[in-house]
Design a protein around this motif. Sequence first.
Motif, PDB file in Angstrom:
ATOM      1  N   GLU A   1       5.100   3.242  -7.004  1.00  0.00           N
ATOM      2  CA  GLU A   1       3.829   2.668  -7.457  1.00  0.00           C
ATOM      3  C   GLU A   1       2.668   3.190  -6.610  1.00  0.00           C
ATOM      4  N   TYR A   2       2.881   3.197  -5.276  1.00  0.00           N
ATOM      5  CA  TYR A   2       1.806   3.692  -4.406  1.00  0.00           C
ATOM      6  C   TYR A   2       1.568   5.187  -4.625  1.00  0.00           C
ATOM      7  N   LYS A   3       2.637   5.943  -4.931  1.00  0.00           N
ATOM      8  CA  LYS A   3       2.454   7.368  -5.213  1.00  0.00           C
ATOM      9  C   LYS A   3       1.614   7.578  -6.465  1.00  0.00           C
ATOM     10  N   GLY A   4       1.911   6.757  -7.495  1.00  0.00           N
ATOM     11  CA  GLY A   4       1.098   6.841  -8.714  1.00  0.00           C
ATOM     12  C   GLY A   4      -0.346   6.471  -8.448  1.00  0.00           C
ATOM     13  N   LYS A   5      -0.552   5.422  -7.615  1.00  0.00           N
ATOM     14  CA  LYS A   5      -1.921   5.029  -7.280  1.00  0.00           C
ATOM     15  C   LYS A   5      -2.635   6.140  -6.522  1.00  0.00           C
ATOM     16  N   ILE A   6      -1.902   6.805  -5.615  1.00  0.00           N
ATOM     17  CA  ILE A   6      -2.514   7.891  -4.828  1.00  0.00           C
ATOM     18  C   ILE A   6      -2.938   9.028  -5.744  1.00  0.00           C
ATOM     19  N   GLU A   7      -2.056   9.422  -6.663  1.00  0.00           N
ATOM     20  CA  GLU A   7      -2.420  10.496  -7.597  1.00  0.00           C
ATOM     21  C   GLU A   7      -3.609  10.102  -8.464  1.00  0.00           C
ATOM     22  N   GLN A   8      -3.628   8.840  -8.869  1.00  0.00           N
ATOM     23  CA  GLN A   8      -4.743   8.371  -9.710  1.00  0.00           C
ATOM     24  C   GLN A   8      -6.044   8.356  -8.920  1.00  0.00           C
ATOM     25  N   LEU A   9      -5.977   7.915  -7.646  1.00  0.00           N
ATOM     26  CA  LEU A   9      -7.178   7.879  -6.811  1.00  0.00           C
ATOM     27  C   LEU A   9      -7.693   9.286  -6.536  1.00  0.00           C
TER      28      LEU A   9
ATOM     29  N   GLU B   1     -11.800   6.411  -0.954  1.00  0.00           N
ATOM     30  CA  GLU B   1     -11.158   7.151   0.135  1.00  0.00           C
ATOM     31  C   GLU B   1     -10.413   6.200   1.072  1.00  0.00           C
ATOM     32  N   LYS B   2     -11.075   5.035   1.366  1.00  0.00           N
ATOM     33  CA  LYS B   2     -10.398   4.062   2.223  1.00  0.00           C
ATOM     34  C   LYS B   2      -9.120   3.559   1.546  1.00  0.00           C
ATOM     35  N   GLN B   3      -9.245   3.260   0.244  1.00  0.00           N
ATOM     36  CA  GLN B   3      -8.078   2.794  -0.487  1.00  0.00           C
ATOM     37  C   GLN B   3      -6.990   3.856  -0.526  1.00  0.00           C
ATOM     38  N   LEU B   4      -7.424   5.149  -0.664  1.00  0.00           N
ATOM     39  CA  LEU B   4      -6.462   6.254  -0.683  1.00  0.00           C
ATOM     40  C   LEU B   4      -5.713   6.337   0.638  1.00  0.00           C
ATOM     41  N   LYS B   5      -6.453   6.214   1.748  1.00  0.00           N
ATOM     42  CA  LYS B   5      -5.796   6.261   3.059  1.00  0.00           C
ATOM     43  C   LYS B   5      -4.828   5.096   3.212  1.00  0.00           C
ATOM     44  N   GLU B   6      -5.277   3.901   2.759  1.00  0.00           N
ATOM     45  CA  GLU B   6      -4.422   2.732   2.881  1.00  0.00           C
ATOM     46  C   GLU B   6      -3.159   2.895   2.022  1.00  0.00           C
ATOM     47  N   ASP B   7      -3.350   3.400   0.771  1.00  0.00           N
ATOM     48  CA  ASP B   7      -2.197   3.598  -0.108  1.00  0.00           C
ATOM     49  C   ASP B   7      -1.258   4.668   0.444  1.00  0.00           C
ATOM     50  N   GLU B   8      -1.821   5.743   1.018  1.00  0.00           N
ATOM     51  CA  GLU B   8      -0.969   6.777   1.631  1.00  0.00           C
ATOM     52  C   GLU B   8      -0.177   6.197   2.798  1.00  0.00           C
ATOM     53  N   LYS B   9      -0.853   5.316   3.566  1.00  0.00           N
ATOM     54  CA  LYS B   9      -0.161   4.666   4.682  1.00  0.00           C
ATOM     55  C   LYS B   9       0.981   3.794   4.155  1.00  0.00           C
ATOM     56  N   GLN B  10       0.664   2.973   3.107  1.00  0.00           N
ATOM     57  CA  GLN B  10       1.699   2.118   2.527  1.00  0.00           C
ATOM     58  C   GLN B  10       2.824   2.952   1.910  1.00  0.00           C
TER      59      GLN B  10
END
Length: 1007
Positions: free
Chosen positions: A180-188, A820-829
């Motif tokens: 799910e986080y990978k999909g969110k990262i690609e979408q972001l 960008e902040k959300q992307l960093k957070e999602d990449e961290k998660q």
Amino acid sequence: MIPLQLTLKNFLSYRDATLNFRGLHTACICGANGAGKSSLLEAITWAVWGKSRAATEDDVINGGAKSVRVDFDFSCNGQTYRVIRSRTRGRSSTLEFQVETKAGSFRSITAKGLRATQEEVVSCLKLDYDTFTNSAYLRQGRADEFMLRRPSDRKQVLADLLKLDRYEELSGKAKDTAKEYKGKIEQLKKSLEPLAVELTKRAEIATELVELKQELIQLQEEQEQSRKNLEELRAIDYQRQTWSKQLAIQQTQHQNLTQDCDRLVQDINSLQKQLTAVTNLIEQEAEIVSGYNQFIAWQTQENELSGKFAIHQEAQQEKRQLEKELEQQKNDLNLQIDRIQTRLEGIEQQEQDNLKVLAKTKDVESALVKIQTSRQQLEELDRLQQYISPLIKQKNELETLINREEAMLSAKLEQLHNSAQKLAETIDKVPEQRHQLLTVDAQIEELNKKRVYQTRVKEKGTERRDFQTKLQENQRIYERQIYELQQKVQMLDNPDAVCPLCDRSLDEHHRHQVVDKTQKKQQEIEEQIWVIREQLSTCDREIQLLIAEYHEISREISPYDSLQQQYGQLEAQLLATEELYDRLQTTQTEKDNLELSLRNGNYAVELQTEIKRIEGELQTLNYDEKTHALVRGEVNNLRWAEIKQAKIEDAKKRQAKLDRQKPELIKEINDLQTSLEKLHINSPIQQQIDGIDRQIEDLGYDRIVHQNLLNSLRESQNWQFKYQELQKAQQDYPQIRARLIELEGLLEARSQEKQKIQAQLQDHLQQQANIIDRRQEIEVLEREIYQRRQQLDELISRSGRLQQSISQIDNLKIHHQDTEKQLKEDEKQYRIYQELTQAFGKNGIQALTIENILPQLEAETNQILARLTGNQFHVQFLTQKATKGTSKKKTKLIDTLDIVIADASGTRAYETYSGGEAFRINFSVRLALAKLLAQRSGTSLQMLIVDEGFGTQDAEGCNRLVGAINAIASDFACILTVTHMPQFKEAFQTRIEIYKGDRGSTLQVSN
């Protein structure tokens, strides 16, 4: 868990039995096959966990009984507990959980419901059924389960025993979350690309906005200068318009005065004509009075003749009746007479009608004069109404709006009333819906119990199949052993045979001893095979029963999904009704407020104020709509005179026509009467007719005289009209004279005012000619201002769009930063859950747990195995082994779980060990696993049950096994072994003898 006492009533083969475990440390449960040894242990698992080997719950009830009950007292963590489980055939089970008090009695700690109580028991023991059966309860046929698995499968078996599958579930969840986080990262990342493109446009838009503002300032300055010039020109034009308005007003006044003078001249001429006519009429007073008196005398005479005419008419009617009787003899003649008589009567009736119409001639002429006067007054009121009509129209419109507002509020009140009624009706249905919900919930709960029971049936079937498979595997092993023993016997039949173990020559004594031992062992294995075959037959019957019961339960729980759907719908309806109470309260409050507003008139306040203002203005104008209506009604009421005048003219024409027709009809009637007289001279009816004729003759009524008198009256009726006109003229003469003098004075005043206004008008025309007309310049300047205004609007619009674009870009910048902040957070998660996926996976915590537990398992196994074999065997667990790769120089390590067994001769495969040796190895591994599982469940393993077949052990092996059990006895509070072998049960001081008779199984404890 330390057992203290077990009481059975109607459980399986037991009718009534009690086993006191107090004082028992190591004991042997012995008895013949099928006596009920394992049933005694099954009673413990059924009482504590509700599980047993029975296919259905009712199968635990003794065949001759209707209910079952098992009481089990045990000690745990220094506290004594009692579990009481009972069941009546065809009903659900009950569970009672009690704890011993200081006074020695038991206090109930049963929770609400069977499931909750079961959870309390498991929580107290910190031991569930699976952990118990894999640790404290070593069931028959499962000693070699771990060892017979392939090395690659042993890790999975160990993982299942250690319940590491929960880590596998966590790994799956972490993997799904990582996806799910990978999909969110690609979408972001995709959403950041257009944002970056939009942010680059800000500088260009800002430059364009600065240029636009400069152009806007320049245009605004030009617009301000043009506006000042326009105001100066408008001031000059305003003066010209003022003179024009004054000139128009004076022209209107002059025109109105001219019209008033003309109207006054016409009114004076009309009055003069009326005055002349009235004067002429007064001068004829003597002649009119004389003619009127003659009219009165004739009228008196006509009244007398009218009375005789009535009598004459009655006689004529009687005569006609008699003539009608005569006419029956001659129908044709009578019909002609009747028809002509009817026509004559019709003519007479028409004459009377005409006389009535002509009698109103004077009244009609008087009414025509009145309608003319009323119409003049109506014209004055109509002119006033033209000014007042807009006010009245506005008032009516306001009243319409107020009425509409009232109607809307009334309609809304009605709607709120209906809504409140519907909400109340819906709320009234809530108890019925709640009852339906409870009914469906009870049905679902009953089906859930059946589903749970179905799951248990399925598990029992799976267990039976597994047990069947193991029995078949053991049967094959025993058959292979028998084959090997037969080969040995054949080899020993040879006189030159050597020992199969040490390859030494055998003498006759030793050869017979080895043959006897081999044949004895072969017999024991054959007995085991017969036991296995019997168990296989029983197991097959149980499986068939379980399959049939499973299908039957499936049919019973088929409505489960539809009931679940119905439950969801009812629950949703009840949730929706919770909002209805608030809606009903709100609707009721709004309805009360509307009723109060309608009752007090607190609505359309501005409209009502405007109506009051208009009514005040109408009152100031002193316009009476009722007077106007009365005048209009008077005009309408007098219109009958014009209609009557037309009718009078028609009546005169009709009368002339009747005068021509009447003599002809009379002549025809006389001729017909003569004919009738000739036909009926001597009849009695004719005599009556003659009598009537004489009566008529004596009456002396002359119709012709009457008719002539009527004609004279009609001719002299004009004197009556003239007399009325004379009276009216005498009354109107002073008024007409005074009105004429008034109008002549008013005409003179209007003429003087007209001359004055005309002089002022000439003066204004001369002054207006000196004022310059600047309207063309104003129009040109207004067009310029309008065009420049459009340019300004366009520039302002463009400026607004640019500023909005900048604002949007600024918002996009903030959004870009947040993204960008959300992307960093999602990449961290994403990294965290990837690591969790690996950590919870088979190569993570699971592998680490197994790696950590294997040394302990190996040490515990070797410790037990040393006691069983006199330190002759040693077990080693290997988790990895090297394999050759594609290249000869490279090796590869793979995961495995090999068990290396070493004896005095070295290491060799598990399959090469004899049955007794393999059992001791299996028992050591199984017992070590049991202790580890108990420790991991959070409790100490205080009880050990060994329900295994020890037939593979020789006398020395049995002694070592008993010695091992006695050696580990100090680690347990209670050890129970189950066997049917006499030599094995003698090794234990305490024995629990099980016997089975006609009244079921019984037990006896002996030392």
